[in-house]
Each structure stands twice: as C-alpha cells, then as structure tokens.
Scaffold this motif. Structure first.
Motif, PDB file in Angstrom:
ATOM      1  N   ASP A   1       0.845  -1.193   0.000  1.00  0.00           N
ATOM      2  CA  ASP A   1       0.000   0.000   0.000  1.00  0.00           C
ATOM      3  C   ASP A   1       0.882   1.245   0.000  1.00  0.00           C
ATOM      4  O   ASP A   1       2.107   1.164  -0.017  1.00  0.00           O
ATOM      5  CB  ASP A   1      -0.951  -0.005   1.205  1.00  0.00           C
ATOM      6  N   HIS A   2       0.240   2.415   0.005  1.00  0.00           N
ATOM      7  CA  HIS A   2       0.939   3.701  -0.017  1.00  0.00           C
ATOM      8  C   HIS A   2       1.939   3.767  -1.180  1.00  0.00           C
ATOM      9  O   HIS A   2       3.098   4.115  -1.010  1.00  0.00           O
ATOM     10  CB  HIS A   2       1.645   3.966   1.314  1.00  0.00           C
ATOM     11  N   LEU A   3       1.470   3.368  -2.350  1.00  0.00           N
ATOM     12  CA  LEU A   3       2.317   3.445  -3.539  1.00  0.00           C
ATOM     13  C   LEU A   3       2.569   4.910  -3.908  1.00  0.00           C
ATOM     14  O   LEU A   3       1.609   5.682  -4.052  1.00  0.00           O
ATOM     15  CB  LEU A   3       1.641   2.750  -4.718  1.00  0.00           C
ATOM     16  N   PRO A   4       3.811   5.326  -4.060  1.00  0.00           N
ATOM     17  CA  PRO A   4       4.068   6.698  -4.524  1.00  0.00           C
ATOM     18  C   PRO A   4       3.507   6.879  -5.937  1.00  0.00           C
ATOM     19  O   PRO A   4       3.818   6.096  -6.835  1.00  0.00           O
ATOM     20  CB  PRO A   4       5.600   6.804  -4.493  1.00  0.00           C
ATOM     21  N   THR A   5       2.700   7.915  -6.102  1.00  0.00           N
ATOM     22  CA  THR A   5       1.894   8.046  -7.319  1.00  0.00           C
ATOM     23  C   THR A   5       2.024   9.448  -7.908  1.00  0.00           C
ATOM     24  O   THR A   5       2.085  10.436  -7.172  1.00  0.00           O
ATOM     25  CB  THR A   5       0.411   7.762  -7.001  1.00  0.00           C
ATOM     26  N   ALA A   6       2.070   9.484  -9.235  1.00  0.00           N
ATOM     27  CA  ALA A   6       2.042  10.753  -9.966  1.00  0.00           C
ATOM     28  C   ALA A   6       0.660  10.936 -10.588  1.00  0.00           C
ATOM     29  O   ALA A   6       0.027   9.962 -11.009  1.00  0.00           O
ATOM     30  CB  ALA A   6       3.111  10.774 -11.052  1.00  0.00           C
ATOM     31  N   VAL A   7       0.189  12.187 -10.657  1.00  0.00           N
ATOM     32  CA  VAL A   7      -1.141  12.484 -11.178  1.00  0.00           C
ATOM     33  C   VAL A   7      -1.030  13.474 -12.331  1.00  0.00           C
ATOM     34  O   VAL A   7      -0.280  14.461 -12.245  1.00  0.00           O
ATOM     35  CB  VAL A   7      -2.045  13.074 -10.069  1.00  0.00           C
TER      36      VAL A   7
ATOM     37  N   PHE B   1     -12.314  11.962  -7.829  1.00  0.00           N
ATOM     38  CA  PHE B   1     -11.708  10.662  -8.117  1.00  0.00           C
ATOM     39  C   PHE B   1     -10.309  10.575  -7.520  1.00  0.00           C
ATOM     40  O   PHE B   1      -9.934   9.560  -6.921  1.00  0.00           O
ATOM     41  CB  PHE B   1     -11.653  10.433  -9.629  1.00  0.00           C
ATOM     42  N   ILE B   2      -9.524  11.625  -7.682  1.00  0.00           N
ATOM     43  CA  ILE B   2      -8.170  11.631  -7.116  1.00  0.00           C
ATOM     44  C   ILE B   2      -8.234  11.524  -5.595  1.00  0.00           C
ATOM     45  O   ILE B   2      -7.447  10.809  -4.965  1.00  0.00           O
ATOM     46  CB  ILE B   2      -7.419  12.901  -7.554  1.00  0.00           C
ATOM     47  N   SER B   3      -9.182  12.229  -5.004  1.00  0.00           N
ATOM     48  CA  SER B   3      -9.341  12.159  -3.553  1.00  0.00           C
ATOM     49  C   SER B   3      -9.704  10.752  -3.101  1.00  0.00           C
ATOM     50  O   SER B   3      -9.196  10.251  -2.082  1.00  0.00           O
ATOM     51  CB  SER B   3     -10.414  13.156  -3.105  1.00  0.00           C
ATOM     52  N   ALA B   4     -10.573  10.076  -3.858  1.00  0.00           N
ATOM     53  CA  ALA B   4     -10.957   8.703  -3.508  1.00  0.00           C
ATOM     54  C   ALA B   4      -9.767   7.762  -3.588  1.00  0.00           C
ATOM     55  O   ALA B   4      -9.597   6.877  -2.732  1.00  0.00           O
ATOM     56  CB  ALA B   4     -12.082   8.234  -4.436  1.00  0.00           C
TER      57      ALA B   4
ATOM     58  N   GLN C   1      -7.472   8.622  -0.516  1.00  0.00           N
ATOM     59  CA  GLN C   1      -8.049   8.247   0.774  1.00  0.00           C
ATOM     60  C   GLN C   1      -8.118   6.735   0.977  1.00  0.00           C
ATOM     61  O   GLN C   1      -8.271   6.274   2.111  1.00  0.00           O
ATOM     62  CB  GLN C   1      -9.448   8.853   0.910  1.00  0.00           C
ATOM     63  N   SER C   2      -7.972   5.973  -0.098  1.00  0.00           N
ATOM     64  CA  SER C   2      -8.002   4.512   0.036  1.00  0.00           C
ATOM     65  C   SER C   2      -6.799   3.980   0.805  1.00  0.00           C
ATOM     66  O   SER C   2      -6.845   2.884   1.357  1.00  0.00           O
ATOM     67  CB  SER C   2      -8.036   3.864  -1.349  1.00  0.00           C
ATOM     68  N   GLY C   3      -5.711   4.756   0.839  1.00  0.00           N
ATOM     69  CA  GLY C   3      -4.501   4.303   1.518  1.00  0.00           C
ATOM     70  C   GLY C   3      -3.542   3.547   0.618  1.00  0.00           C
ATOM     71  O   GLY C   3      -2.420   3.243   1.013  1.00  0.00           O
ATOM     72  N   TYR C   4      -3.971   3.237  -0.597  1.00  0.00           N
ATOM     73  CA  TYR C   4      -3.104   2.496  -1.516  1.00  0.00           C
ATOM     74  C   TYR C   4      -2.232   3.419  -2.373  1.00  0.00           C
ATOM     75  O   TYR C   4      -1.195   2.993  -2.874  1.00  0.00           O
ATOM     76  CB  TYR C   4      -3.945   1.610  -2.440  1.00  0.00           C
ATOM     77  N   PHE C   5      -2.654   4.649  -2.556  1.00  0.00           N
ATOM     78  CA  PHE C   5      -1.935   5.566  -3.440  1.00  0.00           C
ATOM     79  C   PHE C   5      -1.605   6.850  -2.680  1.00  0.00           C
ATOM     80  O   PHE C   5      -2.503   7.488  -2.116  1.00  0.00           O
ATOM     81  CB  PHE C   5      -2.770   5.894  -4.688  1.00  0.00           C
ATOM     82  N   ASP C   6      -0.337   7.215  -2.665  1.00  0.00           N
ATOM     83  CA  ASP C   6       0.115   8.480  -2.085  1.00  0.00           C
ATOM     84  C   ASP C   6       0.530   9.408  -3.223  1.00  0.00           C
ATOM     85  O   ASP C   6       1.470   9.089  -3.976  1.00  0.00           O
ATOM     86  CB  ASP C   6       1.299   8.261  -1.138  1.00  0.00           C
ATOM     87  N   ILE C   7      -0.167  10.528  -3.351  1.00  0.00           N
ATOM     88  CA  ILE C   7       0.129  11.468  -4.438  1.00  0.00           C
ATOM     89  C   ILE C   7       1.422  12.210  -4.113  1.00  0.00           C
ATOM     90  O   ILE C   7       1.480  13.006  -3.182  1.00  0.00           O
ATOM     91  CB  ILE C   7      -1.027  12.463  -4.650  1.00  0.00           C
ATOM     92  N   LYS C   8       2.466  11.935  -4.902  1.00  0.00           N
ATOM     93  CA  LYS C   8       3.765  12.546  -4.681  1.00  0.00           C
ATOM     94  C   LYS C   8       4.105  13.612  -5.727  1.00  0.00           C
ATOM     95  O   LYS C   8       4.880  14.523  -5.456  1.00  0.00           O
ATOM     96  CB  LYS C   8       4.868  11.473  -4.714  1.00  0.00           C
TER      97      LYS C   8
ATOM     98  N   GLY D   1      -9.099  -1.107  -9.349  1.00  0.00           N
ATOM     99  CA  GLY D   1     -10.363  -1.654  -9.816  1.00  0.00           C
ATOM    100  C   GLY D   1     -11.463  -1.518  -8.774  1.00  0.00           C
ATOM    101  O   GLY D   1     -12.605  -1.163  -9.098  1.00  0.00           O
ATOM    102  N   ALA D   2     -11.126  -1.797  -7.517  1.00  0.00           N
ATOM    103  CA  ALA D   2     -12.134  -1.704  -6.455  1.00  0.00           C
ATOM    104  C   ALA D   2     -12.584  -0.267  -6.240  1.00  0.00           C
ATOM    105  O   ALA D   2     -13.777   0.012  -6.054  1.00  0.00           O
ATOM    106  CB  ALA D   2     -11.562  -2.285  -5.161  1.00  0.00           C
ATOM    107  N   ILE D   3     -11.640   0.658  -6.264  1.00  0.00           N
ATOM    108  CA  ILE D   3     -11.976   2.072  -6.056  1.00  0.00           C
ATOM    109  C   ILE D   3     -12.829   2.590  -7.213  1.00  0.00           C
ATOM    110  O   ILE D   3     -13.821   3.307  -7.013  1.00  0.00           O
ATOM    111  CB  ILE D   3     -10.696   2.906  -5.901  1.00  0.00           C
ATOM    112  N   ALA D   4     -12.437   2.222  -8.434  1.00  0.00           N
ATOM    113  CA  ALA D   4     -13.216   2.671  -9.598  1.00  0.00           C
ATOM    114  C   ALA D   4     -14.639   2.113  -9.560  1.00  0.00           C
ATOM    115  O   ALA D   4     -15.605   2.816  -9.887  1.00  0.00           O
ATOM    116  CB  ALA D   4     -12.510   2.232 -10.882  1.00  0.00           C
ATOM    117  N   GLN D   5     -14.782   0.861  -9.158  1.00  0.00           N
ATOM    118  CA  GLN D   5     -16.114   0.270  -9.076  1.00  0.00           C
ATOM    119  C   GLN D   5     -16.975   0.983  -8.034  1.00  0.00           C
ATOM    120  O   GLN D   5     -18.151   1.267  -8.266  1.00  0.00           O
ATOM    121  CB  GLN D   5     -15.991  -1.218  -8.730  1.00  0.00           C
ATOM    122  N   LYS D   6     -16.383   1.291  -6.890  1.00  0.00           N
ATOM    123  CA  LYS D   6     -17.123   2.000  -5.843  1.00  0.00           C
ATOM    124  C   LYS D   6     -17.501   3.407  -6.305  1.00  0.00           C
ATOM    125  O   LYS D   6     -18.617   3.884  -6.065  1.00  0.00           O
ATOM    126  CB  LYS D   6     -16.270   2.062  -4.577  1.00  0.00           C
ATOM    127  N   TYR D   7     -16.581   4.066  -7.007  1.00  0.00           N
ATOM    128  CA  TYR D   7     -16.837   5.421  -7.489  1.00  0.00           C
ATOM    129  C   TYR D   7     -17.943   5.417  -8.546  1.00  0.00           C
ATOM    130  O   TYR D   7     -18.815   6.287  -8.561  1.00  0.00           O
ATOM    131  CB  TYR D   7     -15.545   5.997  -8.064  1.00  0.00           C
TER     132      TYR D   7
END
Length: 374
Positions: free
Chosen positions: A49-55, A67-70, A73-80, A139-145
């Motif tokens: 989890d907490h994958l360093p992520t570019a947006v 969407f970015i906030s979701a 907030q999931s804890g899997y992606f950290d916007i760096k 996939g899970a986050i997109a489905q929930k969104y």
C-alpha cells in the motif's frame, strides 16, 4: 544397562557440554531465529500500500478532484507528484520516483454524464507485488466510485442489481498478510537455523581434529548421529517456543489450534531437518561445502515449498523436488494448526510423510557417516 545406551548417554553428555561451552554458537542459535523473525515480520508484505503516485489531471473539474481524492483516501496511493503529460509519468516511473500514475483525460465531468468517462492507471510492472496490489485497489476504487455516480445520476428506486454476491474470508477476515506469512515464516526460520547449525557440526569436528577421539570409541555411526541430535533438539525446541510466543504476542497473530499437537509435530520437524543437516555434514568435505549445501536448501525452501507461492501452480517435476524438503509438509501442518485450528485428522497425510522423512533422514545420516577419517 545396555552398553549401546551407555555409549549413547556418554555421547549426548559430551555434545551437550561442548555446546554449552561454545558461547558464540549458543548465542547464535538462540538469537538468530528472533532476529530473522523481526526482519521478515516487518519486511515481507504481500499487499503493498501507499504506492508513490504521480497524477496528470487534464480535466481539472469536480469529478476529477473527487476521483483523485478517492484514490488517495483509500490508503493504496500516495500522491507525490502532479505532472502535465503521460510521457512525464512514464519518465517518473522509469526513474523510480513513483510506482503508479493516474492520468485523467479532459472534460471528465461531461464524459461521465454520457457514460464515457475514462481514467488511465499506469503501474510499474517491474514490481509484481506493487502491480498486483495497485491493480486490485484501482479496480475496487473505480467500481465503488462508479456506483456512487450511478446513485447520483439515476433515481434510487430504479436501481436494483439483478445479481448480488457476498464474500466471506475464513480464518483471516481482515486479510492481514502476517496471518498468512508468519506461521510458515516460523517454520522456514527454524529449518534454516537447524540445517545451518547441524550441517557444519560433523565436518567442523573433522577439521578441528576432535572427530578422532569419537572414532576411537566403540560408538556406532548411528549412535554418534543420535548423540549429536539430542542437545540440538533441546535448544531448538526452546527456540521454537520463543519464536512462537513472539509471533502470537508481539505480532498479534492468533493461534487457534492445539498447542500440544503443534509441539509434538514441531519436534518431528526438528528431527527431520536436523537429520537432513547431519546428512549434508556427513558427505561434505569441509565447512564451506557444508554451508553451500545449506544455502541451496534455503533457496529451494523459500521458492518451492509453498512459503510464498502456491505449489499447485508449479510444474509437476518442481513439486516432486519440493517433496524432498521437510518444510513442504510442515508448512501445511503449521498453517492448519496455527491459522485454521484443525486437528490431526485433517493433517495425517503430511504428518505421516514428515515422520517417515525424519526416520529416513536420521538413518541415512547414520549410514553415510564415515567410520574413518579418510
């Protein structure tokens, strides 16, 4: 008292005194499993989890921000990083600055209304665990969104799913990696310590010149092997208890089975592993060669026994190779008792295999033990 028992008792006493006098080896045997447990327990994770992520947000509207906030907030992606193009994200992944990229194309809000909204997730394929965790999470986050958006666009009374599914995870409802890893980790650590110490025991005496004293006695090869095993079994049973208690109380992994059954089968596993190590020690020419045998076994144990990777997906000939390693049987036993709380009626196949392995390993070590130094 039979003479064979007298000889065996004398060998046990000699080896016990020798072990207790060697403070460095004794300290290594006691501390090495604890050190390895903490190293593996804190370092090994199957879910990353907490994958360093570019947006890259080319839409810059409320939908894209939501969407970015979701995702964050999931804890899997950290916007760096916030970048401006797909190419910049790829370069950031190539440079190792991030493990994932979220690319939102222009006019997301409008395309969502038409049911054509698209978001691209880029993942670093050089890291398999990051890809698996990131792909599943995205996939899970997109489905929930999507469900949230559908609830907003369509009237609630028109929403009725034709098929509903429910899932329940047995024994590990929170899907904690440690509950899966730690029982097998205890078994792996114990085998590593047992084999590494027993593998050098006979060849070390040969190099030190003390083996001549034993060969001068009427003790038989099998008696010499059994004499060496007793002191090691006692120390390693103490090690097993310490590591087990640390796993339960420090790492908070529940133990659901019968402690007595676990102790008895751990004893059998120690005998099997020590017999294998003494076999290596009997055929090795020097300590370096003995350590190489132990190193190869450790590599095979991590990869082939089901410690991390399921054996069912391995080729048949690879499964045959893993059947030659005692850890293969004990991992299924320890997970069954530790995690599932099952009894021997569900484990008898592996228990019989482990008992047979232990007997054969000890006998084989006794047979190949050289009666002379040459």
């Amino acid at each position: 008292m039979p003479r064979s028992f007298q000889r065996l008792r004398a060998l046990i006493y000699r080896d016990m005194v020798q072990t207790l006098r060697d403070k460095r080896t004794l300290l290594l045997i006691m501390l090495l499993p604890i050190i390895q447990l903490f190293m593996f327990g804190y370092a090994v994770r199957l879910t990353v989890d907490h994958l360093p992520t570019a947006v890259v947000d080319q839409s810059m509207d409320s939908r894209s921000r939501d969407f970015i906030s979701a995702m964050e907030q999931s804890g899997y992606f950290d916007i760096k990083m916030r970048l401006t193009s797909d190419q910049e994200v790829v370069r950031a992944i190539d440079a190792g600055q991030v493990k994932a990229g979220i690319i939102i194309h222009p006019n997301l809000a409008d395309t969502v209304q038409r049911g054509q909204g698209q978001v691209l997730i880029l993942l670093d394929g050089s890291d398999s665990f990051s890809v698996s965790s990131g792909y599943s999470a995205a996939g899970a986050i997109a489905q929930k969104y999507n469900f949230q958006l559908t609830s907003q666009v369509l009237p609630t009374h028109n929403l009725q799913a034709p098929v509903t599914t429910a899932s329940r995870v047995l024994y590990n409802p929170d899907m904690r990696d440690l509950i899966f890893i730690l029982p097998a980790l205890i078994a792996l650590i114990m085998q590593n310590v047992i084999v590494s110490q027993s593998t050098v025991s006979i060849v070390r005496e040969r190099e030190a010149g003390t083996l001549e004293q034993i060969l001068a006695t009427p003790a038989r090869p099998l008696e010499r092997i059994l004499g060496k095993m007793v002191s090691g079994v006692i120390l390693l049973m103490v090690d097993t208890v310490i590591v087990l208690l640390l796993g339960i109380f420090w790492f908070d992994v529940p133990f659901r089975g019968d402690a007595v059954l676990f102790g008895v089968l751990s004893f059998v596993f120690i005998l099997a592993s020590m017999g294998l190590g003494l076999f290596f020690s009997s055929i090795a020419q020097n300590q370096r060669q003995a350590q190489q045998f132990a190193g190869v076994l450790n590599i095979f144990s991590m990869l082939l026994t089901g410690f991390l990777y399921p054996r069912s997906s391995m080729p048949v000939f690879v499964q045959w190779i893993s059947n030659l390693i005692p850890l293969t049987y004990f991992i299924r036993i320890v997970r069954g008792i530790f995690t599932k709380g099952v009894g021997i009626e569900y484990l008898w196949g592996d228990v019989i295999a482990l008992v047979v392995y232990a007997v054969l390993a000890v006998l084989l070590a006794g047979l190949v033990t050289r009666p002379r130094l040459d």
